[in-house]
Design an enzyme around this catalytic site. Structure first.
Site, PDB file in Angstrom:
ATOM      1  N   GLU A   6       0.873  -1.167   0.000  1.00  0.00           N
ATOM      2  CA  GLU A   6       0.000   0.000   0.000  1.00  0.00           C
ATOM      3  C   GLU A   6       0.906   1.212   0.000  1.00  0.00           C
ATOM      4  O   GLU A   6       1.776   1.352   0.869  1.00  0.00           O
ATOM      5  CB  GLU A   6      -0.919  -0.021   1.233  1.00  0.00           C
ATOM      6  N   CYS A   8      -2.187   8.086   4.789  1.00  0.00           N
ATOM      7  CA  CYS A   8      -2.247   7.720   3.369  1.00  0.00           C
ATOM      8  C   CYS A   8      -3.572   8.156   2.756  1.00  0.00           C
ATOM      9  O   CYS A   8      -3.650   8.424   1.560  1.00  0.00           O
ATOM     10  CB  CYS A   8      -2.089   6.208   3.196  1.00  0.00           C
TER      11      CYS A   8
END
Length: 542
Positions: free
Chosen positions: A294, A328
């Site tokens: 990720e 994020c």
């Protein structure tokens, strides 16, 4: 292989403590903070059954108080990487052959330790080491980490229960979920203690052995995680924690024949370089490594003309500025219908004026410091460029100060060009860029959002018009792996919104779901025939 089925506790999301004035949890957390600040500790690497101290040390300081020393950690080299791999492989046979319920018990105990005696110590380490306020630490290092461990045990059980539905009379078909052949490298980020713990734990839970390298700026809390795992009964060598320069560690790991996979959260550039390295070395490995990552994001909020302005402004300021925008999933670019902009702007400026910024030990501070000087300097450079650009306007913030901590004031930039640099590049800090579009240009703005950046992690759409909601959901289906309607684009909850994105944002293997755990096993199909044929001839030959 599953040796027996047992009922495991049904997972429920850990309740978030409020830390309100006068509460018991607030008192306990303040005590843990004071204790952590009152001393300097020496943090070792954990390799096999040894705690390794080296002469070369790294300094640990709160990002919001960088002159204060929390302790030092031992910095390793290639030799320690090799030792960690050897320790992992030495532990592999016993660990992968341990009955699944005993592996599960270790991580369920770890969850209970975090929920109980370690809650405040781990939260305090996250607050001091990573400059998270009490609430952000609570939802991260306590609740999300606990949820990862408990829900993953449930997912693991379900995976092992999955067997072929048909076994004709005279035979028995079954599936064995084997751990990967080799070791897994967990490379974890600074911004979420839960992610730092989950990346090695999820792969280990499935019977794999791990070499774990956290970000240097997360070592203070990573050390607490390792103590929790050990107290929970994790055998020596299953997870080996090292602090080694990234390229130096990679040179050993990605050239090793037993490298079986990487579990990664970090920058897109680093992940792409790792993928390239693995590809170039593919002939060296026993098996094709699993690559799970990720990475970056340039997350958006789109406000439609039908939106509730209070919902929109709250989603924007929370999505952009909680944990200083160092998520994020944080909102970094916002598109607002022109008819709503005056009221949303008023609401945003009203709320921003109430933000207090400072250290995490003062619970009245909503904004704390960014993680380090490198991040501070990068963000200051973008702010300075915006201040000098006559085509853009800074309507809030724009100030910064690093004399005592890495403090960047929450900053809002309004642009006339939807492709202005801060609308496109990942900043990873408390800098939000707003573009105002004409209400009738809604269709065009959907295309702009979908094509502006390489990323596709999170996005949010604020609207009351159901036709508009359907259109945005359809047109932006590849623009975000996690899509939110009438909410901010942050705050994924384990068991509710598995997290991950595609395009330049990663492999979308959805942490906090069965999808992720399936990446850490290699199935073997077994067919056993009880009355096998004894003649090659089929009836049609008669």
């Amino acid at each position: 292989m599953l040796k027996g089925f047992f009922n495991v506790p049904a997972p429920i999301n850990e309740a978030i403590l409020a830390y309100a004035p006068g509460s018991k949890e607030r008192e306990l957390l303040k005590t843990a903070l004071a204790d952590a600040r009152s001393k300097q500790i020496e943090i070792p690497m954990y390799i096999g059954n040894q705690q390794i101290h080296t002469e070369k040390k790294g300094r640990l300081s709160p990002p919001h108080d960088h002159k204060h020393i929390l302790g030092h950690y031992s910095i390793g080299n290639k030799t320690h990487v090799k030792d960690a791999i050897d320790a992992a492989l030495a532990a592999k046979s016993d660990w992968e052959n341990l009955a699944w319920e005993h592996r599960a018990a270790i991580f369920l105990k770890a969850a209970d330790l975090i929920a109980g005696p370690y809650r405040y110590k781990l939260n305090a380490a996250t607050m001091l080491g990573q400059s998270k306020n009490a609430y952000q630490a609570e939802i991260d290092s306590a609740c999300e980490f606990i949820d990862f461990l408990r829900f993953n045990v449930a997912y693991m059980t379900d995976i092992y229960k999955q067997q072929p539905p048909v076994s004709p009379r005279g035979s028995w078909n079954r599936i064995e979920q084997r751990p990967l052949e080799g070791f897994v490298f967990a490379l974890t980020p600074f911004n979420f203690t839960a992610i730092a713990g989950n990346l090695p734990a999820s792969a280990a839970m499935m019977g794999n052995v791990i070499v774990w390298k956290p970000a240097d700026t997360q070592v203070f809390a990573a050390n607490v995680i390792m103590k929790i795992f050990r107290e929970a009964g994790l055998p020596d060598g299953v997870i080996n924690l090292i602090y080694v320069d990234g390229p130096e560690a990679g040179e050993v790991i990605f050239n090793h024949t037993d490298f079986a996979g990487i579990h990664f959260t970090g920058s897109t550039a680093v992940f792409q370089n790792i993928w390239k390295t693995i590809g170039n070395n593919i002939h060296k490995y026993k098996t094709y490594p699993r690559i799970v990552g990720e990475t970056g994001g340039k997350d958006f909020i789109l406000v439609h003309e039908s939106a509730d302005v209070d919902v929109a402004s709250t989603a924007i300021v929370r999505g952009a500025f909680e944990y200083q925008g160092q998520k994020c999933s944080a909102a970094s670019r916002v598109y607002i219908a022109a008819s709503l902009w005056p009221k949303i702007k008023e609401n945003m400026l009203r709320d921003l004026a109430t933000f207090k910024m400072g250290g995490t030990e003062d619970f009245s501070n909503f904004i704390n410091a960014v993680i380090d000087e490198k991040s501070f300097d990068k963000l200051a450079k973008y702010i300075d460029a915006a201040r000098e650009d006559k085509t853009v306007e800074i309507i809030a913030g724009g100030n910064y100060d690093k004399s005592n901590g890495w403090f960047i004031e929450p900053t809002v930039i309004v642009v006339k060009d939807p492709y202005y640099v801060t609308m496109c590049e990942e900043l990873f800090g408390p800098v939000l860029t707003v573009y105002i579009y004409e209400d009738e240009d809604f269709d065009a703005i959907l295309d702009i959002i979908d094509t502006t950046s390489i990323y596709a992690l999170t996005g949010a759409f604020i609207a009351q018009d159901r036709y508009a909601i359907e259109k945005a959901s359809t047109r932006l289906k590849n623009a975000a792996g996690n899509f939110y309607i009438n909410d901010k684009c942050t705050g994924a909850v384990v068991g509710q919104q598995p997290f991950g994105g595609a395009r330049g944002s990663g492999t979308n293997d959805k942490a906090g779901s069965m999808i992720n755990l399936l990446r850490w096993v290699s199935p073997r199909t077994i067919k056993e025939t009880f009355d096998p044929p004894k003649d090659y001839r089929y009836p049609f030959l008669g």
